[in-house]
Scaffold this motif. Structure first.
Motif, PDB file in Angstrom:
ATOM      1  N   LYS A 192       0.823  -1.204   0.000  1.00 62.20           N
ATOM      2  CA  LYS A 192       0.000   0.000   0.000  1.00 62.20           C
ATOM      3  C   LYS A 192       0.860   1.259   0.000  1.00 62.20           C
ATOM      4  O   LYS A 192       0.707   2.120  -0.844  1.00 62.20           O
ATOM      5  N   ASN A 193       1.767   1.369   0.993  1.00 66.55           N
ATOM      6  CA  ASN A 193       2.669   2.522   1.017  1.00 66.55           C
ATOM      7  C   ASN A 193       4.142   2.114   1.050  1.00 66.55           C
ATOM      8  O   ASN A 193       5.021   2.971   1.109  1.00 66.55           O
ATOM      9  N   GLY A 194       4.403   0.808   1.029  1.00 70.74           N
ATOM     10  CA  GLY A 194       5.793   0.355   1.051  1.00 70.74           C
ATOM     11  C   GLY A 194       5.904  -1.148   1.029  1.00 70.74           C
ATOM     12  O   GLY A 194       4.910  -1.873   0.888  1.00 70.74           O
ATOM     13  N   LEU A 195       7.135  -1.611   1.179  1.00 72.21           N
ATOM     14  CA  LEU A 195       7.445  -3.042   1.214  1.00 72.21           C
ATOM     15  C   LEU A 195       8.375  -3.320   2.386  1.00 72.21           C
ATOM     16  O   LEU A 195       9.094  -2.420   2.848  1.00 72.21           O
ATOM     17  N   LEU A 196       8.385  -4.556   2.866  1.00 67.73           N
ATOM     18  CA  LEU A 196       9.274  -4.974   3.941  1.00 67.73           C
ATOM     19  C   LEU A 196      10.252  -6.011   3.426  1.00 67.73           C
ATOM     20  O   LEU A 196       9.954  -6.757   2.485  1.00 67.73           O
ATOM     21  N   PHE A 197      11.425  -6.077   4.051  1.00 68.46           N
ATOM     22  CA  PHE A 197      12.415  -7.086   3.684  1.00 68.46           C
ATOM     23  C   PHE A 197      13.143  -7.551   4.934  1.00 68.46           C
ATOM     24  O   PHE A 197      13.259  -6.810   5.918  1.00 68.46           O
ATOM     25  N   SER A 198      13.610  -8.788   4.877  1.00 73.42           N
ATOM     26  CA  SER A 198      14.340  -9.366   6.009  1.00 73.42           C
ATOM     27  C   SER A 198      15.757  -9.760   5.636  1.00 73.42           C
ATOM     28  O   SER A 198      16.513 -10.213   6.493  1.00 73.42           O
ATOM     29  N   SER A 199      16.112  -9.625   4.356  1.00 71.77           N
ATOM     30  CA  SER A 199      17.444 -10.011   3.905  1.00 71.77           C
ATOM     31  C   SER A 199      17.843  -9.142   2.722  1.00 71.77           C
ATOM     32  O   SER A 199      17.000  -8.461   2.111  1.00 71.77           O
ATOM     33  N   SER A 200      19.124  -9.170   2.400  1.00 75.38           N
ATOM     34  CA  SER A 200      19.619  -8.388   1.274  1.00 75.38           C
ATOM     35  C   SER A 200      19.038  -8.876  -0.048  1.00 75.38           C
ATOM     36  O   SER A 200      18.761  -8.075  -0.950  1.00 75.38           O
ATOM     37  N   SER A 201      18.826 -10.183  -0.187  1.00 73.74           N
ATOM     38  CA  SER A 201      18.271 -10.715  -1.433  1.00 73.74           C
ATOM     39  C   SER A 201      16.825 -10.247  -1.623  1.00 73.74           C
ATOM     40  O   SER A 201      16.407  -9.958  -2.761  1.00 73.74           O
ATOM     41  N   GLU A 202      16.051 -10.161  -0.523  1.00 76.38           N
ATOM     42  CA  GLU A 202      14.687  -9.652  -0.635  1.00 76.38           C
ATOM     43  C   GLU A 202      14.684  -8.186  -1.051  1.00 76.38           C
ATOM     44  O   GLU A 202      13.861  -7.771  -1.877  1.00 76.38           O
ATOM     45  N   LEU A 203      15.606  -7.402  -0.500  1.00 80.45           N
ATOM     46  CA  LEU A 203      15.690  -5.996  -0.892  1.00 80.45           C
ATOM     47  C   LEU A 203      16.102  -5.869  -2.350  1.00 80.45           C
ATOM     48  O   LEU A 203      15.556  -5.029  -3.087  1.00 80.45           O
ATOM     49  N   ALA A 204      17.036  -6.694  -2.812  1.00 82.66           N
ATOM     50  CA  ALA A 204      17.443  -6.665  -4.217  1.00 82.66           C
ATOM     51  C   ALA A 204      16.266  -6.990  -5.128  1.00 82.66           C
ATOM     52  O   ALA A 204      16.071  -6.346  -6.173  1.00 82.66           O
ATOM     53  N   ASP A 205      15.462  -7.988  -4.747  1.00 83.81           N
ATOM     54  CA  ASP A 205      14.268  -8.337  -5.525  1.00 83.81           C
ATOM     55  C   ASP A 205      13.309  -7.152  -5.609  1.00 83.81           C
ATOM     56  O   ASP A 205      12.718  -6.887  -6.668  1.00 83.81           O
ATOM     57  N   GLU A 206      13.152  -6.450  -4.494  1.00 89.04           N
ATOM     58  CA  GLU A 206      12.234  -5.317  -4.475  1.00 89.04           C
ATOM     59  C   GLU A 206      12.745  -4.172  -5.343  1.00 89.04           C
ATOM     60  O   GLU A 206      11.964  -3.510  -6.041  1.00 89.04           O
ATOM     61  N   LEU A 207      14.055  -3.931  -5.326  1.00 88.38           N
ATOM     62  CA  LEU A 207      14.618  -2.883  -6.178  1.00 88.38           C
ATOM     63  C   LEU A 207      14.412  -3.216  -7.658  1.00 88.38           C
ATOM     64  O   LEU A 207      14.052  -2.338  -8.461  1.00 88.38           O
ATOM     65  N   MET A 208      14.634  -4.479  -8.022  1.00 86.22           N
ATOM     66  CA  MET A 208      14.429  -4.900  -9.406  1.00 86.22           C
ATOM     67  C   MET A 208      12.965  -4.753  -9.805  1.00 86.22           C
ATOM     68  O   MET A 208      12.647  -4.316 -10.922  1.00 86.22           O
ATOM     69  N   MET A 209      12.067  -5.106  -8.928  1.00 85.07           N
ATOM     70  CA  MET A 209      10.644  -5.045  -9.226  1.00 85.07           C
ATOM     71  C   MET A 209      10.137  -3.612  -9.316  1.00 85.07           C
ATOM     72  O   MET A 209       9.408  -3.238 -10.240  1.00 85.07           O
ATOM     73  N   LEU A 210      10.541  -2.768  -8.354  1.00 79.53           N
ATOM     74  CA  LEU A 210      10.021  -1.411  -8.302  1.00 79.53           C
ATOM     75  C   LEU A 210      10.562  -0.529  -9.419  1.00 79.53           C
ATOM     76  O   LEU A 210       9.848   0.347  -9.928  1.00 79.53           O
ATOM     77  N   PHE A 211      11.820  -0.747  -9.821  1.00 80.98           N
ATOM     78  CA  PHE A 211      12.425   0.129 -10.830  1.00 80.98           C
ATOM     79  C   PHE A 211      12.358  -0.441 -12.246  1.00 80.98           C
ATOM     80  O   PHE A 211      12.925   0.132 -13.167  1.00 80.98           O
ATOM     81  N   LYS A 212      11.671  -1.538 -12.418  1.00 85.21           N
ATOM     82  CA  LYS A 212      11.438  -2.099 -13.749  1.00 85.21           C
ATOM     83  C   LYS A 212      10.570  -1.119 -14.548  1.00 85.21           C
ATOM     84  O   LYS A 212       9.454  -0.788 -14.161  1.00 85.21           O
ATOM     85  N   GLY A 213      11.107  -0.630 -15.660  1.00 83.87           N
ATOM     86  CA  GLY A 213      10.375   0.318 -16.492  1.00 83.87           C
ATOM     87  C   GLY A 213      10.553   1.772 -16.105  1.00 83.87           C
ATOM     88  O   GLY A 213       9.842   2.645 -16.603  1.00 83.87           O
ATOM     89  N   PHE A 214      11.502   2.069 -15.223  1.00 84.35           N
ATOM     90  CA  PHE A 214      11.746   3.442 -14.790  1.00 84.35           C
ATOM     91  C   PHE A 214      12.198   4.301 -15.988  1.00 84.35           C
ATOM     92  O   PHE A 214      12.955   3.829 -16.825  1.00 84.35           O
ATOM     93  N   PRO A 215      11.712   5.563 -16.105  1.00 87.44           N
ATOM     94  CA  PRO A 215      10.902   6.293 -15.134  1.00 87.44           C
ATOM     95  C   PRO A 215       9.386   6.291 -15.401  1.00 87.44           C
ATOM     96  O   PRO A 215       8.613   6.662 -14.529  1.00 87.44           O
ATOM     97  N   ASN A 216       8.973   5.893 -16.587  1.00 90.71           N
ATOM     98  CA  ASN A 216       7.562   6.073 -16.950  1.00 90.71           C
ATOM     99  C   ASN A 216       6.698   4.833 -16.781  1.00 90.71           C
ATOM    100  O   ASN A 216       5.483   4.942 -16.632  1.00 90.71           O
ATOM    101  N   GLU A 217       7.307   3.638 -16.826  1.00 91.67           N
ATOM    102  CA  GLU A 217       6.520   2.402 -16.851  1.00 91.67           C
ATOM    103  C   GLU A 217       6.649   1.575 -15.573  1.00 91.67           C
ATOM    104  O   GLU A 217       6.288   0.404 -15.572  1.00 91.67           O
ATOM    105  N   CYS A 218       7.165   2.168 -14.514  1.00 93.79           N
ATOM    106  CA  CYS A 218       7.343   1.413 -13.256  1.00 93.79           C
ATOM    107  C   CYS A 218       6.041   1.430 -12.457  1.00 93.79           C
ATOM    108  O   CYS A 218       5.878   2.211 -11.510  1.00 93.79           O
ATOM    109  N   ASP A 219       5.126   0.571 -12.863  1.00 93.93           N
ATOM    110  CA  ASP A 219       3.773   0.583 -12.291  1.00 93.93           C
ATOM    111  C   ASP A 219       3.753   0.246 -10.799  1.00 93.93           C
ATOM    112  O   ASP A 219       2.957   0.809 -10.036  1.00 93.93           O
ATOM    113  N   ALA A 220       4.608  -0.696 -10.376  1.00 89.65           N
ATOM    114  CA  ALA A 220       4.617  -1.091  -8.964  1.00 89.65           C
ATOM    115  C   ALA A 220       5.015   0.085  -8.077  1.00 89.65           C
ATOM    116  O   ALA A 220       4.416   0.309  -7.008  1.00 89.65           O
TER     117      ALA A 220
END
Length: 421
Positions: A355-383
């Motif tokens: 809703k307003n953010g994501l949580l992570f418990s490990s570096s690999s989870e944070l890396a996954d979130e960065l890849m997901m959130l910035f996919k299509g940056f700057p105009n197509e990053c829907d997540a």
């Protein structure tokens, strides 16, 4: 005592009177070990005497003292003496427990931690003949934490351009190709440029990610460093498999039949603290190709603008007590900035996943979130856009003045009136 300058909104408020105490010297590293130990023992004694002087002599006797804990030593001890001498009530903002913070570096079994715990427990109980009342007061951002306008972003990026571009140090993906003339050009920054009479955000700009830290053991900065190394390696793998075009790499999403891009990442880490130099040395050795770091200390006026100009916030705070919520996330939400935060016991009171953010418990989870959130940056990053919209819908309504009126002010009024028995 000393420390950073307060925001101009506080300095210019004629109803507030700020008394600044001298800061204890911090450059004791060159002293002999025995003398350093003596200075550590002397520090709380001098601070205790200084606090008593201000609380009992230099300021007028207040109806109520309001203090934030930690630090507990010597603050709570001095405050208990001062409240008794001046017949004033006391309200403690239990932001966290000091003994749990000390235990991060010394261990829970340390005798110093046990003594600190006793002091915090004993001197944190005021008015023994009356009821000690607890009220929950959630941190909320003041009005100047808000999304930044384009003209404000441009002015901020120009003011901190020298901190962004580092011509005299190692060249990274942000400083590459930058000349001395670029540094002086008022119309060009990393993120904005001028087209005709109008300014706009660059399409090939890096994604700006901000993390605010006190560089202390309760924030594991190593998680972020490992995550960006994973992002960098995954980016390199995509680069080998797909088509490179200037600053971006494009790849085909077979399921959706679309073409997406991944940006360079610029992490701006604000704050100062004891572990800053250690991690700065680690950053220099990472040899990142698509990620860059900048550490800086911003003025109270520029810090909200940076948050309001960023694309994503990262919070590495792990509560030593498991009970406190990070104010930095509150500030980010106030600026309309979605957050990736370390998961711990009570963080879900603040960060609502998806809703307003994501949580992570490990570096690999944070890396996954960065890849997901910035996919299509700057105009197509829907997540990322979905999270930002969630912050804008829910995170801008609650402000400090509202929370104060609803919870803090009634409590203070009852304390002054003596209605808490």
């Amino acid at each position: 005592m000393g420390g950073s300058d307060p925001h101009s909104a506080l300095v210019d408020n004629h109803s507030l009177h700020i008394h600044t105490m001298s800061q204890w010297p911090t450059n004791n590293g060159a002293l002999p070990k025995l003398f350093r130990s003596f200075m550590l023992l002397l520090k709380p004694v001098i601070q205790f005497i200084t606090l008593l002087w201000f609380l009992c002599v230099k300021i007028k006797a207040p109806d109520v003292f309001i203090v934030q804990n930690p630090p507990s030593v010597p603050t709570l001890v001095a405050l208990k003496w001062a409240s008794w001498m001046r017949q004033s009530s006391v309200i403690i903002d239990w932001h966290n427990f000091g003994y749990t913070l000390l235990a991060l570096s010394l261990g829970r079994s340390s005798r110093f931690v046990a003594v600190y715990h006793w002091i915090e427990l004993h001197f944190g109980q005021f008015n023994p003949n009356h009821t000690n009342r607890a009220t929950v007061l959630y941190d909320q951002p003041p009005e100047f934490f808000r999304p930044a306008q384009l003209y404000e972003k441009r002015k901020l990026f120009f003011r901190i351009k020298k901190d962004m571009f580092r011509l005299n140090s190692s060249i990274d993906c942000i400083s590459y190709g930058i000349t001395a003339n670029d540094m002086q050009d008022p119309n060009t920054t990393i993120f904005t440029n001028k087209i005709g009479d109008n300014y706009q955000l660059r399409q090939n700009r890096p994604a700006l990610t901000v993390s605010s830290t006190s560089w202390t053991p309760d924030e594991d900065f190593g998680i972020l460093l490992e995550a960006v190394m994973m992002y960098d390696r995954r980016f390199a793998a995509l680069l080998n498999e797909n088509v490179s075009n200037g600053d971006e790499v494009f790849w085909k999403d077979v399921d959706e039949g679309k073409t997406f891009s991944y940006p360079r990442l610029l992490f701006v880490i604000t704050g100062k603290g004891p572990e800053k130099e250690k991690y700065e040395e680690k950053i220099k050795k990472l040899n990142l190709k698509r990620v860059a770091f900048r550490t800086m200390w911003l003025s109270p006026e520029d810090y909200p603008l940076l948050l309001g100009s960023a694309d994503l916030g990262v919070c590495l705070h792990t509560s030593s007590s498991g009970l406190d919520l990070p104010m930095k996330v509150v500030d980010m939400f106030g600026c309309g900035l979605p957050v990736c935060a370390v998961s711990y016991s009570c963080i879900t009171e603040l960060v609502k996943v998806d809703k307003n953010g994501l949580l992570f418990s490990s570096s690999s989870e944070l890396a996954d979130e960065l890849m997901m959130l910035f996919k299509g940056f700057p105009n197509e990053c829907d997540a990322l856009k979905t999270l930002r919209n969630g912050v804008l819908e829910t995170g801008l309504s609650a402000r400090w003045a509202t929370e104060w009126e609803a919870n803090a002010k009634p409590l203070i009024s009852k304390v002054i009136a003596g209605d808490l028995d």
